[in-house]
Design a protein around this motif. Structure first.
Motif, PDB file in Angstrom:
ATOM      1  N   ASN A  23       0.826  -1.205   0.000  1.00 36.80           N
ATOM      2  CA  ASN A  23       0.000   0.000   0.000  1.00 36.80           C
ATOM      3  C   ASN A  23       0.861   1.256   0.000  1.00 36.80           C
ATOM      4  O   ASN A  23       0.459   2.297  -0.500  1.00 36.80           O
ATOM      5  CB  ASN A  23      -0.932   0.025   1.210  1.00 36.80           C
ATOM      6  N   PHE A  24       2.032   1.182   0.556  1.00 38.67           N
ATOM      7  CA  PHE A  24       2.912   2.343   0.623  1.00 38.67           C
ATOM      8  C   PHE A  24       3.867   2.417  -0.562  1.00 38.67           C
ATOM      9  O   PHE A  24       4.397   3.467  -0.866  1.00 38.67           O
ATOM     10  CB  PHE A  24       3.689   2.349   1.939  1.00 38.67           C
ATOM     11  N   ARG A  33      -5.347   6.115  -9.244  1.00 36.26           N
ATOM     12  CA  ARG A  33      -5.457   5.660 -10.634  1.00 36.26           C
ATOM     13  C   ARG A  33      -6.108   4.278 -10.689  1.00 36.26           C
ATOM     14  O   ARG A  33      -7.027   4.041 -11.475  1.00 36.26           O
ATOM     15  CB  ARG A  33      -4.069   5.617 -11.270  1.00 36.26           C
ATOM     16  N   ASN A  34      -5.632   3.369  -9.850  1.00 30.76           N
ATOM     17  CA  ASN A  34      -6.193   2.016  -9.828  1.00 30.76           C
ATOM     18  C   ASN A  34      -7.657   2.017  -9.407  1.00 30.76           C
ATOM     19  O   ASN A  34      -8.473   1.278  -9.967  1.00 30.76           O
ATOM     20  CB  ASN A  34      -5.376   1.113  -8.911  1.00 30.76           C
ATOM     21  N   GLU A  35      -8.015   2.861  -8.431  1.00 30.64           N
ATOM     22  CA  GLU A  35      -9.416   2.971  -8.007  1.00 30.64           C
ATOM     23  C   GLU A  35     -10.288   3.495  -9.143  1.00 30.64           C
ATOM     24  O   GLU A  35     -11.398   3.001  -9.372  1.00 30.64           O
ATOM     25  CB  GLU A  35      -9.531   3.899  -6.798  1.00 30.64           C
ATOM     26  N   THR A  36      -9.807   4.483  -9.859  1.00 30.67           N
ATOM     27  CA  THR A  36     -10.562   5.058 -10.980  1.00 30.67           C
ATOM     28  C   THR A  36     -10.761   4.028 -12.077  1.00 30.67           C
ATOM     29  O   THR A  36     -11.867   3.876 -12.620  1.00 30.67           O
ATOM     30  CB  THR A  36      -9.836   6.289 -11.540  1.00 30.67           C
ATOM     31  N   LEU A  37      -9.708   3.298 -12.433  1.00 30.18           N
ATOM     32  CA  LEU A  37      -9.828   2.270 -13.463  1.00 30.18           C
ATOM     33  C   LEU A  37     -10.790   1.170 -13.035  1.00 30.18           C
ATOM     34  O   LEU A  37     -11.604   0.701 -13.844  1.00 30.18           O
ATOM     35  CB  LEU A  37      -8.451   1.684 -13.779  1.00 30.18           C
ATOM     36  N   GLN A  38     -10.733   0.763 -11.792  1.00 31.31           N
ATOM     37  CA  GLN A  38     -11.661  -0.256 -11.285  1.00 31.31           C
ATOM     38  C   GLN A  38     -13.096   0.238 -11.348  1.00 31.31           C
ATOM     39  O   GLN A  38     -14.004  -0.496 -11.737  1.00 31.31           O
ATOM     40  CB  GLN A  38     -11.283  -0.655  -9.858  1.00 31.31           C
ATOM     41  N   TYR A  53      -4.609  -5.245 -19.627  1.00 26.99           N
ATOM     42  CA  TYR A  53      -5.072  -4.198 -20.534  1.00 26.99           C
ATOM     43  C   TYR A  53      -6.556  -3.927 -20.361  1.00 26.99           C
ATOM     44  O   TYR A  53      -7.316  -4.790 -19.942  1.00 26.99           O
ATOM     45  CB  TYR A  53      -4.779  -4.589 -21.985  1.00 26.99           C
ATOM     46  N   TYR A  54      -6.971  -2.719 -20.727  1.00 23.94           N
ATOM     47  CA  TYR A  54      -8.369  -2.326 -20.697  1.00 23.94           C
ATOM     48  C   TYR A  54      -8.872  -2.247 -22.131  1.00 23.94           C
ATOM     49  O   TYR A  54      -8.213  -1.675 -22.999  1.00 23.94           O
ATOM     50  CB  TYR A  54      -8.540  -0.982 -19.989  1.00 23.94           C
TER      51      TYR A  54
END
Length: 115
Positions: A23-24, A33-38, A53-54
């Motif tokens: 996490n650190f 960024r990861n939260e937004t993509l999820q 990939y998305y």
């Protein structure tokens, strides 16, 4: 980070890394960024994650290897546009380009009518 500190009379102090909290290591921006993509994947049916990939509808579209339809905005007597068109015509790969010319004033003084 979890470490173990040991002292040896001959070699001195040593620090051994036992564990790292990821996490650190990612940092706040990477986490956001990861939260937004999820969230994009969960809330939008047209975005899917495929391995690393998305995929979207646009990324599934087939595109030609080279874009061959070009809109060219230039002045009517632009040497640069003529050089550009010549470079496309004599390309080493044999591509045929379709160029739509749109002539406009691209530099200099613009005169407007005021009523």
């Amino acid at each position: 980070m979890q470490v173990a500190v040991e002292y040896h009379p001959q070699y001195g102090l040593s620090v051994t890394l036992l564990d790292v909290d990821t996490n650190f290591t990612l940092g706040i921006l990477e986490q956001k960024r990861n939260e937004t993509l999820q969230r994009l994947v969960v809330e939008n049916e047209f975005i899917e994650k495929d391995g690393e990939y998305y995929q979207t509808r646009n990324s599934r579209l087939h595109l030609n290897a080279v874009i061959q339809k070009i809109a060219l905005l230039s002045s009517i007597n632009s040497a640069g546009s003529e050089d550009f068109k010549h470079t496309l015509e004599v390309n080493n790969f044999g591509y045929k380009f379709f160029i739509d010319n749109y002539y406009t004033i691209v530099q200099g003084r613009i005169i407007q009518n005021c009523f």
